[in-house]
Design a protein around this motif. Structure first.
Motif, PDB file in Angstrom:
ATOM      1  N   PRO A  44      11.455 -54.375   8.882  1.00 51.13           N
ATOM      2  CA  PRO A  44      11.539 -54.918  10.241  1.00 51.13           C
ATOM      3  C   PRO A  44      12.566 -56.045  10.326  1.00 51.13           C
ATOM      4  CG  PRO A  44       9.564 -55.711   9.133  1.00 51.13           C
ATOM      5  CD  PRO A  44      10.160 -54.674   8.231  1.00 51.13           C
ATOM      6  N   GLY A  45      13.360 -56.020  11.411  1.00 51.45           N
ATOM      7  CA  GLY A  45      14.342 -57.076  11.639  1.00 51.45           C
ATOM      8  C   GLY A  45      15.522 -57.052  10.694  1.00 51.45           C
ATOM      9  N   GLN A  46      15.631 -56.032   9.879  1.00 48.99           N
ATOM     10  CA  GLN A  46      16.698 -56.014   8.868  1.00 48.99           C
ATOM     11  C   GLN A  46      18.038 -55.596   9.474  1.00 48.99           C
ATOM     12  OE1 GLN A  46      17.486 -53.273   5.026  1.00 48.99           O
ATOM     13  NE2 GLN A  46      15.516 -54.349   4.976  1.00 48.99           N
ATOM     14  N   ARG A  47      19.094 -56.096   8.875  1.00 50.03           N
ATOM     15  CA  ARG A  47      20.455 -55.711   9.255  1.00 50.03           C
ATOM     16  C   ARG A  47      20.810 -54.402   8.578  1.00 50.03           C
ATOM     17  NH1 ARG A  47      25.600 -56.279   6.907  1.00 50.03           N
ATOM     18  NH2 ARG A  47      27.305 -56.811   8.362  1.00 50.03           N
ATOM     19  N   VAL A  48      21.303 -53.439   9.347  1.00 49.63           N
ATOM     20  CA  VAL A  48      21.721 -52.152   8.803  1.00 49.63           C
ATOM     21  C   VAL A  48      23.138 -51.857   9.276  1.00 49.63           C
ATOM     22  CG1 VAL A  48      19.380 -51.212   8.611  1.00 49.63           C
ATOM     23  CG2 VAL A  48      20.669 -50.902  10.745  1.00 49.63           C
ATOM     24  N   VAL A  49      23.870 -51.087   8.492  1.00 51.57           N
ATOM     25  CA  VAL A  49      25.256 -50.725   8.811  1.00 51.57           C
ATOM     26  C   VAL A  49      25.314 -49.226   9.069  1.00 51.57           C
ATOM     27  CG1 VAL A  49      27.631 -50.650   7.990  1.00 51.57           C
ATOM     28  CG2 VAL A  49      26.169 -52.617   7.421  1.00 51.57           C
ATOM     29  N   ASP A 106      24.445 -62.432  11.078  1.00 48.94           N
ATOM     30  CA  ASP A 106      25.208 -63.377  10.266  1.00 48.94           C
ATOM     31  C   ASP A 106      26.622 -62.866   9.999  1.00 48.94           C
ATOM     32  OD1 ASP A 106      23.079 -65.084  10.168  1.00 48.94           O
ATOM     33  OD2 ASP A 106      22.325 -64.339   8.241  1.00 48.94           O
ATOM     34  N   LEU A 107      26.767 -61.580   9.740  1.00 52.40           N
ATOM     35  CA  LEU A 107      28.087 -60.990   9.545  1.00 52.40           C
ATOM     36  C   LEU A 107      28.210 -59.816  10.511  1.00 52.40           C
ATOM     37  CD1 LEU A 107      30.739 -61.010   7.926  1.00 52.40           C
ATOM     38  CD2 LEU A 107      29.657 -59.413   6.325  1.00 52.40           C
ATOM     39  N   PRO A 108      28.545 -60.091  11.770  1.00 50.63           N
ATOM     40  CA  PRO A 108      28.594 -59.009  12.754  1.00 50.63           C
ATOM     41  C   PRO A 108      29.745 -58.044  12.469  1.00 50.63           C
ATOM     42  CG  PRO A 108      29.435 -61.033  13.702  1.00 50.63           C
ATOM     43  CD  PRO A 108      28.892 -61.392  12.364  1.00 50.63           C
ATOM     44  N   MET A 109      29.486 -56.772  12.714  1.00 54.83           N
ATOM     45  CA  MET A 109      30.504 -55.715  12.631  1.00 54.83           C
ATOM     46  C   MET A 109      30.442 -54.986  13.960  1.00 54.83           C
ATOM     47  SD  MET A 109      29.699 -54.418   8.727  1.00 54.83           S
ATOM     48  CE  MET A 109      31.185 -53.439   8.571  1.00 54.83           C
ATOM     49  N   LEU A 110      31.472 -55.192  14.786  1.00 53.73           N
ATOM     50  CA  LEU A 110      31.445 -54.773  16.181  1.00 53.73           C
ATOM     51  C   LEU A 110      32.520 -53.731  16.463  1.00 53.73           C
ATOM     52  CD1 LEU A 110      31.131 -58.385  17.657  1.00 53.73           C
ATOM     53  CD2 LEU A 110      29.280 -56.826  17.018  1.00 53.73           C
ATOM     54  N   ALA A 111      32.285 -52.974  17.528  1.00 55.98           N
ATOM     55  CA  ALA A 111      33.258 -51.951  17.925  1.00 55.98           C
ATOM     56  C   ALA A 111      33.132 -51.686  19.412  1.00 55.98           C
ATOM     57  CB  ALA A 111      33.044 -50.662  17.135  1.00 55.98           C
ATOM     58  N   ALA A 144      27.342 -52.830  12.628  1.00 54.32           N
ATOM     59  CA  ALA A 144      26.085 -53.363  12.091  1.00 54.32           C
ATOM     60  C   ALA A 144      25.114 -53.603  13.243  1.00 54.32           C
ATOM     61  CB  ALA A 144      26.331 -54.667  11.334  1.00 54.32           C
ATOM     62  N   GLU A 145      23.869 -53.154  13.039  1.00 53.34           N
ATOM     63  CA  GLU A 145      22.821 -53.317  14.042  1.00 53.34           C
ATOM     64  C   GLU A 145      21.606 -53.966  13.388  1.00 53.34           C
ATOM     65  OE1 GLU A 145      23.089 -52.755  17.199  1.00 53.34           O
ATOM     66  OE2 GLU A 145      24.745 -51.337  17.460  1.00 53.34           O
ATOM     67  N   ARG A 146      20.693 -54.446  14.213  1.00 53.38           N
ATOM     68  CA  ARG A 146      19.459 -55.051  13.713  1.00 53.38           C
ATOM     69  C   ARG A 146      18.268 -54.178  14.109  1.00 53.38           C
ATOM     70  NH1 ARG A 146      18.484 -60.440  12.654  1.00 53.38           N
ATOM     71  NH2 ARG A 146      20.246 -61.095  13.966  1.00 53.38           N
ATOM     72  N   LEU A 147      17.374 -53.914  13.148  1.00 51.51           N
ATOM     73  CA  LEU A 147      16.140 -53.200  13.450  1.00 51.51           C
ATOM     74  C   LEU A 147      15.190 -54.132  14.203  1.00 51.51           C
ATOM     75  CD1 LEU A 147      15.514 -51.356  10.049  1.00 51.51           C
ATOM     76  CD2 LEU A 147      16.825 -50.579  12.036  1.00 51.51           C
ATOM     77  N   MET A 199      35.312 -57.490  12.333  1.00 55.67           N
ATOM     78  CA  MET A 199      34.199 -58.222  11.720  1.00 55.67           C
ATOM     79  C   MET A 199      34.286 -59.699  12.088  1.00 55.67           C
ATOM     80  SD  MET A 199      34.129 -56.581   7.864  1.00 55.67           S
ATOM     81  CE  MET A 199      32.874 -57.749   7.359  1.00 55.67           C
ATOM     82  N   ALA A 200      33.103 -60.286  12.258  1.00 55.40           N
ATOM     83  CA  ALA A 200      32.954 -61.733  12.400  1.00 55.40           C
ATOM     84  C   ALA A 200      33.853 -62.289  13.502  1.00 55.40           C
ATOM     85  CB  ALA A 200      33.190 -62.406  11.062  1.00 55.40           C
ATOM     86  N   ASP A 201      34.705 -63.250  13.143  1.00 55.01           N
ATOM     87  CA  ASP A 201      35.488 -63.971  14.148  1.00 55.01           C
ATOM     88  C   ASP A 201      36.783 -63.269  14.519  1.00 55.01           C
ATOM     89  OD1 ASP A 201      33.592 -65.998  14.189  1.00 55.01           O
ATOM     90  OD2 ASP A 201      34.581 -67.129  12.584  1.00 55.01           O
TER      91      ASP A 201
END
Length: 322
Positions: A131-136, A241-246, A145-148, A197-199
């Motif tokens: 629960p609440g874990q970061r997954v890629v 903490d380490l976002p991976m966005l698209a 990257a998303e959060r459960l 990623m990130a910034d």
């Protein structure tokens, strides 16, 4: 003379005695004979051992009841000693059932993919022990990257970028779960994506036919769907903490409608004076192509400026907008 008398008297006495004895003998013989005639003779005589003979058992006498004479004083009995009461025993407690052996929860993640209209893949992930874990998530070169949620679940719609429709999920313990939702008979629309990623932040905008860059009806995060049918989808959780966005743009279904995707990079205190790193993913005819993206940002004296990368469907050119 006297002597003779005495002798004669003696003889007479003796004669009388003898006569009496003879008479007694006769009487005895007569009684014996009479007894022999009266008493039957036993047919058989059994010998018994010598010894004292048991006296014949007396005939039972009638029972005699003797009443004891009552005395004036009745004997006193000692006082009774009462035994203590037995304690009242509680009923035996019901036996408690033996506790069931604890069963370890099934922590196997389950990934379900379903092909849906408009060449989309509906993703449903269930990982109850994370629960609440970061997954890629990875698909055809796209990485986000998303959060459960609190139950270890995740649901989202993912634009398909190739015919295979394969998606893999990477967990924090380096385990991977993979599934596929093939779309071999579904014509995939043309798509363009930018990821970072990130910034190293980018923004995607699409200028469709008849429009100019900056028009309010451009497809962007502020207006993700156009009147012509083009649309923009953002993926990834920016709070990680380490976002991976698209961001992924899909061309309108009408092939006659042209569109020009544009990448924007804002000059901020975080991005100024350094290189921004990212990737682009182009999907045409069910095939995906990944291209590295590097943008050299101007110095921090240009804060507020926006760099615009256009002609991304062909050669990339760089323009600055004040």
């Amino acid at each position: 003379m006297d002597m003779k008398r005495s002798l004669l008297r003696a003889g007479l006495v003796l004669a009388v005695a003898l006569g009496a004895g003879h008479l007694m003998q006769k009487l005895a013989d007569s009684r014996t004979h009479t007894a022999e005639l009266a008493t039957p003779q036993p047919k058989k005589i059994e010998k018994v051992s010598a010894g004292p003979q048991a006296a014949p058992a007396p005939s039972p006498a009638a029972p005699q009841v003797a009443l004891a004479a009552l005395t004036a004083e009745t004997p006193k009995l000692p006082p009774l000693t009462l035994l203590p009461r037995l304690p009242v025993l509680a009923p035996p407690a019901a036996a408690k059932p033996a506790p069931e052996a604890s069963v370890a929860p099934d922590c196997t993640p389950r990934l379900s993919l379903t092909a849906t209209p408009r060449a989309m893949i509906t993703l449903a992930l269930n990982a109850p022990c994370a629960p609440g874990q970061r997954v890629v998530l990875r698909h055809a070169g796209l990485v986000v990257a998303e959060r459960l949620d609190a139950k270890g679940q995740l649901s989202l719609d993912l634009p398909a970028l190739d015919d295979a429709g394969q998606v893999s999920v990477l967990f924090s313990d380096a385990s991977i779960t993979t599934a596929s939702a093939a779309l071999p008979d579904t014509p995939l629309p043309r798509r363009f994506a930018v990821q970072w990623m990130a910034d190293d932040s980018f923004q995607l905008r699409a200028v469709e036919a008849g429009q100019h860059y900056g028009d309010p009806d451009n497809v962007s995060t502020e207006a993700p769907v156009s009147a012509r049918g083009g649309y923009l989808i953002s993926l990834g959780d920016p709070t990680l903490d380490l976002p991976m966005l698209a961001q992924i743009y899909t061309w309108p279904a009408d092939a006659k409608t042209t569109a020009d995707p544009v990448i924007e990079a804002a000059v901020t205190e975080v991005t100024c004076g350094r290189d921004l790193l990212g990737e682009t993913v182009q999907s045409r005819d069910g095939k995906a192509t990944v291209t590295e993206l590097t943008v050299a940002m101007p110095g921090c004296d240009a804060l507020g400026d926006i760099l615009v990368l256009n002609n991304l469907a062909g050669n990339v050119t760089l323009a600055a907008q004040n």
